[in-house]
Design a protein around this motif. Structure first.
Motif, mmCIF file in Angstrom:
data_model
loop_
_atom_site.group_PDB
_atom_site.id
_atom_site.type_symbol
_atom_site.label_atom_id
_atom_site.label_comp_id
_atom_site.label_asym_id
_atom_site.label_seq_id
_atom_site.Cartn_x
_atom_site.Cartn_y
_atom_site.Cartn_z
ATOM 1 N N SER A 10 0.835 -1.199 0.000
ATOM 2 C CA SER A 10 0.000 0.000 0.000
ATOM 3 C C SER A 10 0.870 1.249 0.000
ATOM 4 O O SER A 10 1.887 1.301 0.685
ATOM 5 C CB SER A 10 -0.905 0.030 1.231
ATOM 6 N N SER A 15 -2.309 3.274 5.813
ATOM 7 C CA SER A 15 -2.656 1.924 5.350
ATOM 8 C C SER A 15 -2.897 0.916 6.478
ATOM 9 O O SER A 15 -2.092 0.775 7.394
ATOM 10 C CB SER A 15 -1.514 1.409 4.480
ATOM 11 N N ARG A 16 -4.006 0.203 6.358
ATOM 12 C CA ARG A 16 -4.272 -0.886 7.317
ATOM 13 C C ARG A 16 -3.388 -2.093 7.021
ATOM 14 O O ARG A 16 -2.943 -2.779 7.931
ATOM 15 C CB ARG A 16 -5.721 -1.317 7.211
ATOM 16 N N SER A 17 -3.177 -2.377 5.723
ATOM 17 C CA SER A 17 -2.370 -3.572 5.428
ATOM 18 C C SER A 17 -0.921 -3.370 5.879
ATOM 19 O O SER A 17 -0.266 -4.317 6.330
ATOM 20 C CB SER A 17 -2.435 -3.931 3.939
ATOM 21 N N PRO A 75 -3.496 -4.049 -0.165
ATOM 22 C CA PRO A 75 -4.883 -3.584 -0.097
ATOM 23 C C PRO A 75 -5.734 -4.371 -1.091
ATOM 24 O O PRO A 75 -5.198 -4.960 -2.038
ATOM 25 C CB PRO A 75 -4.812 -2.127 -0.554
ATOM 26 N N THR A 76 -7.036 -4.346 -0.886
ATOM 27 C CA THR A 76 -7.966 -4.865 -1.894
ATOM 28 C C THR A 76 -8.578 -3.674 -2.617
ATOM 29 O O THR A 76 -9.136 -2.781 -1.978
ATOM 30 C CB THR A 76 -9.101 -5.672 -1.214
ATOM 31 N N ASN A 78 -11.144 -2.878 -5.902
ATOM 32 C CA ASN A 78 -12.009 -3.371 -6.984
ATOM 33 C C ASN A 78 -11.929 -4.895 -7.125
ATOM 34 O O ASN A 78 -11.676 -5.432 -8.204
ATOM 35 C CB ASN A 78 -11.656 -2.699 -8.311
ATOM 36 N N PHE A 79 -12.099 -5.562 -6.000
ATOM 37 C CA PHE A 79 -12.076 -7.016 -5.945
ATOM 38 C C PHE A 79 -10.779 -7.607 -6.521
ATOM 39 O O PHE A 79 -10.771 -8.609 -7.246
ATOM 40 C CB PHE A 79 -13.299 -7.628 -6.655
ATOM 41 N N SER A 109 -5.913 -6.139 3.374
ATOM 42 C CA SER A 109 -6.875 -5.240 4.010
ATOM 43 C C SER A 109 -8.043 -5.060 3.052
ATOM 44 O O SER A 109 -7.882 -5.142 1.826
ATOM 45 C CB SER A 109 -6.217 -3.892 4.302
ATOM 46 N N MET A 110 -9.202 -4.820 3.610
ATOM 47 C CA MET A 110 -10.416 -4.645 2.794
ATOM 48 C C MET A 110 -11.512 -4.053 3.656
ATOM 49 O O MET A 110 -11.432 -4.114 4.898
ATOM 50 C CB MET A 110 -10.861 -5.984 2.200
ATOM 51 N N SER A 111 -12.540 -3.514 3.013
ATOM 52 C CA SER A 111 -13.581 -2.882 3.829
ATOM 53 C C SER A 111 -14.587 -3.899 4.352
ATOM 54 O O SER A 111 -15.280 -3.630 5.324
ATOM 55 C CB SER A 111 -14.270 -1.765 3.053
ATOM 56 N N SER A 115 -15.238 -9.336 -0.011
ATOM 57 C CA SER A 115 -14.097 -9.472 -0.920
ATOM 58 C C SER A 115 -13.075 -10.497 -0.412
ATOM 59 O O SER A 115 -11.906 -10.454 -0.792
ATOM 60 C CB SER A 115 -13.419 -8.112 -1.100
HETATM 61 C C1 LIG Z 1 -10.377 2.275 -5.368
HETATM 62 C C2 LIG Z 1 -10.752 1.418 -4.200
HETATM 63 C C3 LIG Z 1 -11.332 0.191 -4.408
HETATM 64 C C4 LIG Z 1 -11.678 -0.620 -3.315
HETATM 65 N N1 LIG Z 1 -12.248 -1.836 -3.564
HETATM 66 C C5 LIG Z 1 -12.549 -2.630 -2.512
HETATM 67 C C6 LIG Z 1 -13.117 -3.914 -2.744
HETATM 68 O O1 LIG Z 1 -13.334 -4.353 -3.865
HETATM 69 N N2 LIG Z 1 -13.440 -4.673 -1.655
HETATM 70 C C7 LIG Z 1 -13.215 -4.233 -0.377
HETATM 71 O O2 LIG Z 1 -13.528 -4.965 0.582
HETATM 72 N N3 LIG Z 1 -12.668 -3.023 -0.126
HETATM 73 C C8 LIG Z 1 -12.335 -2.220 -1.170
HETATM 74 N N4 LIG Z 1 -11.764 -0.996 -0.930
HETATM 75 C C9 LIG Z 1 -11.416 -0.609 0.463
HETATM 76 C C10 LIG Z 1 -9.926 -0.897 0.743
HETATM 77 O O3 LIG Z 1 -9.620 -2.250 0.536
HETATM 78 C C11 LIG Z 1 -9.594 -0.545 2.182
HETATM 79 O O4 LIG Z 1 -9.761 0.856 2.355
HETATM 80 C C12 LIG Z 1 -8.188 -0.950 2.555
HETATM 81 O O5 LIG Z 1 -7.965 -0.629 3.905
HETATM 82 C C13 LIG Z 1 -7.142 -0.279 1.667
HETATM 83 O O6 LIG Z 1 -5.882 -0.810 1.962
HETATM 84 P P1 LIG Z 1 -4.786 -0.047 2.825
HETATM 85 O O7 LIG Z 1 -5.500 0.544 4.011
HETATM 86 O O8 LIG Z 1 -3.835 -1.116 3.219
HETATM 87 O O9 LIG Z 1 -4.152 1.000 1.952
HETATM 88 C C14 LIG Z 1 -11.431 -0.170 -1.997
HETATM 89 C C15 LIG Z 1 -10.845 1.090 -1.788
HETATM 90 C C16 LIG Z 1 -10.514 1.873 -2.881
HETATM 91 C C17 LIG Z 1 -9.874 3.219 -2.626
#
Ligand SMILES: Cc1cc2nc3c(=O)[nH]c(=O)nc-3n(C[C@H](O)[C@H](O)[C@H](O)COP(=O)(O)O)c2cc1C
Length: 182
Positions: A10, A15-17, A75-76, A78-79, A109-111, A115
């Motif tokens: 990330s 960043s969470r990851s 990070p995740t 767009n899947f 990491s993901m929301s 995913s």
């Molecule tokens: C452009 C974009 C696309 C994302 N797509 C997904 C997704 O498909 N699935 C999901 O669970 N989270 C998605 N997220 C949320 C991120 O995975 C989440 O914020 C994560 O913490 C980002 O990684 P990082 O914090 O390590 O940088 C997306 C975020 C962004 C900005």
């Protein structure tokens, strides 16, 4: 002492990851490993192959390929995994230089857990390109539900999952050291 390379993909300052990867770094050191943390936020990554001559990028690839075990955090988006990670792997796995049969774990990491399967193909890439050995499934779900947004502290459940998988990673990496290389 097992040498485990941690790759954080990330480039986000919050960043969470990366926070999850730093937790893994600390845990791996507690388990007696030598660690090398590669933060791709600090590595220039032009689209492949425009950075092939870049010394910082080359050095990051060499460090990645020198690990005996690997922890890849992404990070995740767009899947899928982050494009930053995929671009780095194009460079790092582009030559035939890396060691084979190395154990590795992936962390994402993901929301939300919708995913949960999104980064499975990173595992396939490492297996197919380097005969690497996946230690468990990707550690997914590093997000608001499992990490305190202010302190970065992982939930007890997530810590248990990560700790258990890291213990296995260390065990397999120690075994890899005794495996006769080609
Ligand atoms: C452009 C974009 C696309 C994302 N797509 C997904 C997704 O498909 N699935 C999901 O669970 N989270 C998605 N997220 C949320 C991120 O995975 C989440 O914020 C994560 O913490 C980002 O990684 P990082 O914090 O390590 O940088 C997306 C975020 C962004 C900005």
């Amino acid at each position: 002492m097992a040498k485990i390379v941690i790759l954080s993909a990330s480039v986000s300052p919050t960043s969470r990851s990366r926070t999850g990867a730093r937790y893994c770094e600390q845990k791996l050191q507690e388990l007696g490993c030598e660690t090398d943390f590669i933060d791709l936020a600090e590595v220039p990554l032009p689209p492949y192959p425009q950075g092939a001559e870049d010394k910082t990028l080359q050095s990051a690839c060499d460090r990645f390929n020198a690990g005996e075990g690997l922890l890849v955090a992404t990070p995740t988006y767009n899947f899928g995994a982050s494009g930053t990670l995929l671009t780095f792997l194009h460079y790092a796995l582009g030559s035939d230089a890396g060691k084979r049969w190395r154990p590795f774990c992936v962390l994402a990491s993901m929301s939300g857990l919708r995913s949960a399967l999104a980064v499975d193909y990173v595992t396939r890439t490492l297996i197919m390109e380097r005969q690497s050995v996946a230690v468990g499934p990707p550690l997914v779900g590093i997000g608001d539900a499992s990490m305190n947004a202010v302190t970065g502290e992982l939930s007890a459940d997530m810590r248990n999952r990560v700790d258990s998988q890291l213990r296995a990673l260390v065990h397999y990496t120690e075994a890899w050291r005794n495996f006769p290389q080609d």
